[in-house]
Design a protein around this motif. Structure first.
Motif: not given
Ligand code: UD1
Length: 431
Positions: A10-21
């Protein structure tokens, strides 16, 4: 035991936000032991390694409260400086409590740490540096007792830019007598984040991120509020997953400077990168190109933690790529698992030669370590058919809510119980 079940391609599309390191959160939480009052830490990821660290803080007598992604630690009532062996063994970064506890309580009693099985990972530089600061250290098998009335500043030359040793020295020397100079410190963004946290608490640390760090010891640290930097290794993991599936995603809360060593590699793979106001859009070609050579080195060079996820993407690139691992001697253990997908990777000493194949096939594999585990998930996302990734406890150490974030990007990935696989198998056999 839990397993990731992935139906690939499944081709990845869309938006994601990083969590803290993770690698910022852990030293900062350890350093909070030194603070007389509250440390309010925002963007603190909910990872198993963080939960273990918070448990250690509670065992030491700190008050710990989590409200969503904010953790509040009050170290005023610390009552012991001993850390339980079983907890210590689960996580290498617990060694950072050593410097914090000597400075805070005058003595610390801990056991040699555990962590990912990616090499022998000694702590000799930590011990030697703390001795230079005046700590008296007794080692008895795997237990270490470390005492000092008050640490005194010193000049410390690190033979290798160790991240953990640099952090331990910074934490220990923050509340000491006189000036400490670290020559050849690690320069990772997480070092700068720790310095920023300590300085907000009243420490005087200069030169973090440069080739020499100077620390003027202060008498005590006070309460502060700090936001953990976004996780650059998580960013490179999403980028690899996007690249491996020919996807196009936007990653929010990016610090471009932290990722500058990995951007050229994705460009070489044929990915297009667009940076705009703290976000990165990555657009991958249908078929990735090979990368001539990746060499892992301390920051500002290519990070060792990003090599496994990228290796999974390169497994389906056109042509032969080479990765030379220069930090840890045992960081290619995941390769034998990756080859079970039909990847064609050979490892000779510290060098992996990846002959890209057109397509991977779903496989039943187990995670050998944190980043190697993430590589197997990426291979599963790219592969035809169904993949089972076992021993995902390794992955939970560094990726919060991984499967849900990937699902939002269009992946078909589920966390299931071991028993569910056995039930499915026996039903298949009956039919
Ligand atoms: C940290 C990161 C880890 C990352 C690594 C390198 C955290 C919690 N973990 O690990 O994700 O992969 O940096 O970027 O931040 N060494 C010694 N003696 C010592 C200390 C280290 O020989 O006393 C060696 C290690 O075995 C390794 C190399 O130095 O070969 C680098 O280790 P180091 O930078 O200390 O890594 P960690 O702090 O353990």
């Amino acid at each position: 035991m839990e397993i990731f079940k992935i139906n690939g391609q499944h081709r990845l599309t869309g938006e994601v936000t990083l969590h803290g390191a993770k690698n910022s959160a852990l030293p900062i939480l350890c350093a909070s032991v030194l603070v007389n009052g509250q440390s309010i830490i925002h963007n603190c990821p909910d990872l198993s390694d963080v939960r273990i660290t918070l448990k250690i803080l509670e065992d030491l007598g700190c008050k710990v409260k989590r409200q969503e992604d904010t953790v509040i630690i009050d170290a005023t009532g610390i009552k012991t400086s001993q850390i339980d062996e079983s907890v210590m063994r689960t996580m290498r970064s617990s060694i950072l409590f050593l410097g914090a506890l000597i400075s805070r309580a005058g003595c610390a009693s801990i056991y040699l740490p555990g962590g990912c099985d990616i090499g022998t990972r000694p702590v000799d530089m930590h011990i030697k540096a703390l001795k230079s600061l005046g700590a008296v250290i007794k080692e008895n098998g795997s237990s270490i007792t470390c005492c000092a009335d008050r640490l005194t500043g010193a000049k410390i030359i690190l033979p290798f830019a160790s991240v953990g040793a640099t952090e331990n020295i910074m934490i220990a020397a923050a509340v000491s007598k006189g000036k400490t100079t670290i020559i050849n410190p690690a320069r990772e963004p997480e070092i700068c984040d720790l310095a920023e946290f300590l300085n907000k608490c009243g420490a005087r640390i200069y030169g973090a991120g440069e080739t020499t760090i100077e620390i003027e010891g202060v008498n005590s640290l006070h309460s502060c509020e700090h936001r953990i930097i976004p996780d650059r290794i998580l960013a490179s993991t999403y980028m690899s997953a996007c690249a491996a599936t020919g996807g196009e995603i936007i990653i929010n809360d990016i610090r471009a400077a932290h990722l500058s060593p990995v951007f050229p590699v994705f460009n070489e793979m044929g990915c297009r990168l667009y940076l705009q106001q703290g976000s990165l859009k990555i657009s991958a070609p249908k078929r990735l190109r090979r990368v001539k050579m990746i060499k892992t080195m301390p920051f500002p060079a290519f990070p060792t933690d990003s090599q496994s996820p990228i290796a999974a993407a390169l497994a389906v690139a056109k042509g032969t790529s080479v990765i030379k691992e220069n930090i840890f001697e045992n960081r290619f253990r995941f390769v034998s698992q990756l080859n079970r997908f039909g990847a064609d990777i050979t490892v000779d000493d510290q060098m992996a030669v990846i002959n890209g194949v057109k397509e991977l096939q779903g496989a039943d594999v187990f995670a050998t370590d944190l980043r190697g585990g993430a590589a197997l998930v990426i291979a599963g996302l790219a592969a035809r058919g169904t993949t089972l990734v076992r021993s995902i406890g390794h992955i939970d150490r560094g990726y919060a809510d991984f499967e849900n974030s990937l699902t939002l990007l269009g992946a078909d990935i589920m966390r299931i119980k071991d028993e569910e696989v056995s039930t499915e198998k026996s039903m298949e056999e009956k039919s």
